[in-house]
Scaffold this motif. Structure first.
Motif, PDB file in Angstrom:
ATOM      1  N   LEU A 274       0.807  -1.219   0.000  1.00  0.00           N
ATOM      2  CA  LEU A 274       0.000   0.000   0.000  1.00  0.00           C
ATOM      3  C   LEU A 274       0.840   1.270   0.000  1.00  0.00           C
ATOM      4  O   LEU A 274       0.417   2.299  -0.529  1.00  0.00           O
ATOM      5  N   GLY A 275       1.990   1.230   0.641  1.00  0.00           N
ATOM      6  CA  GLY A 275       2.783   2.441   0.730  1.00  0.00           C
ATOM      7  C   GLY A 275       4.051   2.219   1.518  1.00  0.00           C
ATOM      8  O   GLY A 275       4.395   1.098   1.891  1.00  0.00           O
ATOM      9  N   GLU A 276       4.744   3.302   1.798  1.00  0.00           N
ATOM     10  CA  GLU A 276       6.040   3.245   2.457  1.00  0.00           C
ATOM     11  C   GLU A 276       5.927   2.707   3.876  1.00  0.00           C
ATOM     12  O   GLU A 276       4.871   2.803   4.515  1.00  0.00           O
ATOM     13  N   PRO A 277       7.012   2.133   4.389  1.00  0.00           N
ATOM     14  CA  PRO A 277       6.995   1.656   5.782  1.00  0.00           C
ATOM     15  C   PRO A 277       7.055   2.828   6.752  1.00  0.00           C
ATOM     16  O   PRO A 277       7.460   3.941   6.378  1.00  0.00           O
ATOM     17  N   PRO A 278       6.649   2.617   7.998  1.00  0.00           N
ATOM     18  CA  PRO A 278       6.779   3.678   9.002  1.00  0.00           C
ATOM     19  C   PRO A 278       8.244   3.901   9.346  1.00  0.00           C
ATOM     20  O   PRO A 278       8.981   2.954   9.618  1.00  0.00           O
ATOM     21  N   LEU A 279       8.664   5.150   9.316  1.00  0.00           N
ATOM     22  CA  LEU A 279      10.050   5.506   9.603  1.00  0.00           C
ATOM     23  C   LEU A 279      10.074   6.548  10.718  1.00  0.00           C
ATOM     24  O   LEU A 279       9.313   7.513  10.690  1.00  0.00           O
ATOM     25  N   PHE A 280      10.968   6.345  11.701  1.00  0.00           N
ATOM     26  CA  PHE A 280      11.046   7.228  12.849  1.00  0.00           C
ATOM     27  C   PHE A 280      12.246   8.166  12.729  1.00  0.00           C
ATOM     28  O   PHE A 280      13.301   7.795  12.211  1.00  0.00           O
ATOM     29  N   LYS A 281      12.069   9.386  13.248  1.00  0.00           N
ATOM     30  CA  LYS A 281      13.161  10.361  13.285  1.00  0.00           C
ATOM     31  C   LYS A 281      14.130  10.006  14.404  1.00  0.00           C
ATOM     32  O   LYS A 281      13.734   9.564  15.477  1.00  0.00           O
ATOM     33  N   VAL A 282      15.419  10.249  14.136  1.00  0.00           N
ATOM     34  CA  VAL A 282      16.456  10.069  15.151  1.00  0.00           C
ATOM     35  C   VAL A 282      17.230  11.375  15.276  1.00  0.00           C
ATOM     36  O   VAL A 282      17.727  11.890  14.275  1.00  0.00           O
ATOM     37  N   PRO A 283      17.301  11.946  16.480  1.00  0.00           N
ATOM     38  CA  PRO A 283      18.066  13.188  16.649  1.00  0.00           C
ATOM     39  C   PRO A 283      19.503  13.025  16.166  1.00  0.00           C
ATOM     40  O   PRO A 283      20.119  11.980  16.362  1.00  0.00           O
ATOM     41  N   SER A 284      20.026  14.049  15.525  1.00  0.00           N
ATOM     42  CA  SER A 284      21.400  14.087  15.007  1.00  0.00           C
ATOM     43  C   SER A 284      21.691  12.965  14.010  1.00  0.00           C
ATOM     44  O   SER A 284      22.829  12.526  13.874  1.00  0.00           O
ATOM     45  N   HIS A 285      20.652  12.484  13.360  1.00  0.00           N
ATOM     46  CA  HIS A 285      20.837  11.469  12.333  1.00  0.00           C
ATOM     47  C   HIS A 285      20.151  11.961  11.065  1.00  0.00           C
ATOM     48  O   HIS A 285      19.013  12.439  11.106  1.00  0.00           O
ATOM     49  N   GLY A 286      20.800  11.835   9.955  1.00  0.00           N
ATOM     50  CA  GLY A 286      20.311  12.438   8.722  1.00  0.00           C
ATOM     51  C   GLY A 286      19.087  11.781   8.130  1.00  0.00           C
ATOM     52  O   GLY A 286      18.328  12.423   7.408  1.00  0.00           O
ATOM     53  N   ARG A 287      18.868  10.508   8.420  1.00  0.00           N
ATOM     54  CA  ARG A 287      17.768   9.798   7.792  1.00  0.00           C
ATOM     55  C   ARG A 287      16.810   9.234   8.837  1.00  0.00           C
ATOM     56  O   ARG A 287      17.193   8.995   9.982  1.00  0.00           O
TER      57      ARG A 287
END
Length: 371
Positions: A274-287
């Motif tokens: 259906l769509g992209e996987p859930p992705l979480f933000k990480v402080p001081s990490h670019g992706r």
């Protein structure tokens, strides 16, 4: 200036009716409501208020989550209406409880079976229930068979459990049973599964109870006929605990695959992306990072991904570190257009892999008449 104890909660309304009006508001807004006046604060904390919520079955919608990293330890409850988390009162088994099942039924969170620590003598048959109206845990009727790492799901107003292990050296159970809170608070035995399954997970879909295990075996129980049959292939999910990586919503099964969120096509037994996987933000990490060990849950048209762990590269130390997420995302797979994961409020003082998750839906009913 002191408030008059004779002042009505809501001018022009009897207090009983005023409490009923306040009971319609979700618990996540109670902090703001208690700031209105001392009288409102005392009313919202009173036994009368809890009794009215229980009588009218106004438990609210909740997402219950237990992770392996909480301070203080214990379950967390998410109110989607207020976008807020709150900790639940502790139970005696939480610090080392594992292998348990959980479900939401009849306005309560149920925690079933499992083991209470490395020194325990084996799985238990104990069942605990948490009532959001009274904010209390109570002991419910125990299962007939002690078990851990078993399949558990709610179907037709009953909790179904099957499989698992009854001791540390058990090869698996074929026994199954069901619990109906409206019928004498008792468990009733069901026909045994055609195969014993030691580590398995369950899901209700299509008015049937699905039990899936690793290595991949899939059996299905039909309550109407009271019989088991071999289920279709295609339910494989790549996760340490696949039971937390799938959720049923509006009769459809959703899962998180390597490629993203997918729905199971019942006619083919295959997953449709259906769509992209859930992705979480990480402080001081670019992706953004895809979590591992998070839980997928469905509530009121939304699919939630909560918690989990990931590996992130630290440029300062030139090393990889394990990140324990407190993040929560949600999406509406029924909407037209591409899947969009939206941020929800992070877990309250909790993070890491999810070991228990259940969604409670407030029952839909016709309000009782009040004179």
């Amino acid at each position: 200036m002191e408030e008059s104890t004779c002042q009505a909660l809501i001018p022009g309304l009897p207090d009983e009716l005023a409490l009923l009006c306040l009971a319609q508001i979700s618990h996540g807004h109670h902090g703001a409501l208690e700031c209105v006046s001392r009288r409102w604060r005392d009313a919202l904390r009173s036994d009368d208020y809890a009794r009215i919520k229980a009588r009218e079955r106004l438990c609210g919608d909740w997402l219950f989550v237990l992770t392996d990293e909480t301070t203080p330890a214990g379950w967390r409850a998410y109110d989607p209406s207020a976008d807020r988390w709150r900790p639940l009162p502790r139970t005696s088994a939480e610090t080392s409880h594992h292998g348990f099942g959980c479900a939401a039924l009849d306005g309560r969170l149920l925690v079933l079976g499992g083991c209470t620590g490395p020194s325990s003598k084996g799985p238990t048959s104990r069942v605990l229930g948490f009532d959001p109206c009274t904010c209390r845990w109570t002991e419910l009727a125990p299962m007939a068979t002690p078990r851990a790492n078993f399949a558990c799901a709610v179907l037709g107003g009953r909790v179904f459990v099957a499989g698992g292990c009854a001791s540390t050296d058990s090869e698996g159970l074929a026994a199954a049973e069901a619990y109906d809170p409206l019928r004498n608070n008792r468990w009733e035995g069901l026909p045994e599964m055609p195969v014993a399954l030691e580590a398995c997970w369950g899901l209700s879909q299509g008015r049937r109870f699905h039990v899936v295990s690793w290595p991949w075996k899939h059996v299905v129980f039909d309550p109407a006929s009271g019989s088991w049959e071999v289920g279709p292939a295609g339910w494989e999910l790549e996760r340490p605990d696949p039971g937390l990586a799938a959720a049923a919503l509006d009769g459809r099964v959703y899962g998180v695959l390597d490629e993203g969120l997918a729905v199971l096509e019942p006619w083919s037994g295959r997953w449709k992306l259906l769509g992209e996987p859930p992705l979480f933000k990480v402080p001081s990490h670019g992706r953004r990072i895809r979590p591992s060990g998070g839980a997928l849950a469905a509530l009121r048209g939304w699919v939630y991904m909560v918690g989990g762990k990931g590996i992130a590269y630290d440029a300062d130390t030139c090393s990889y570190n394990i990140v324990k997420f407190d993040c929560a995302l949600r999406c509406r797979p029924g909407d037209s257009g591409p899947i969009r994961w939206l941020d929800a409020r992070p877990l309250f003082r909790a993070s890491g892999s999810v070991v228990g998750c259940a969604a409670l839906h407030q029952p839909t009913r016709i309000p009782a008449e009040h004179n």
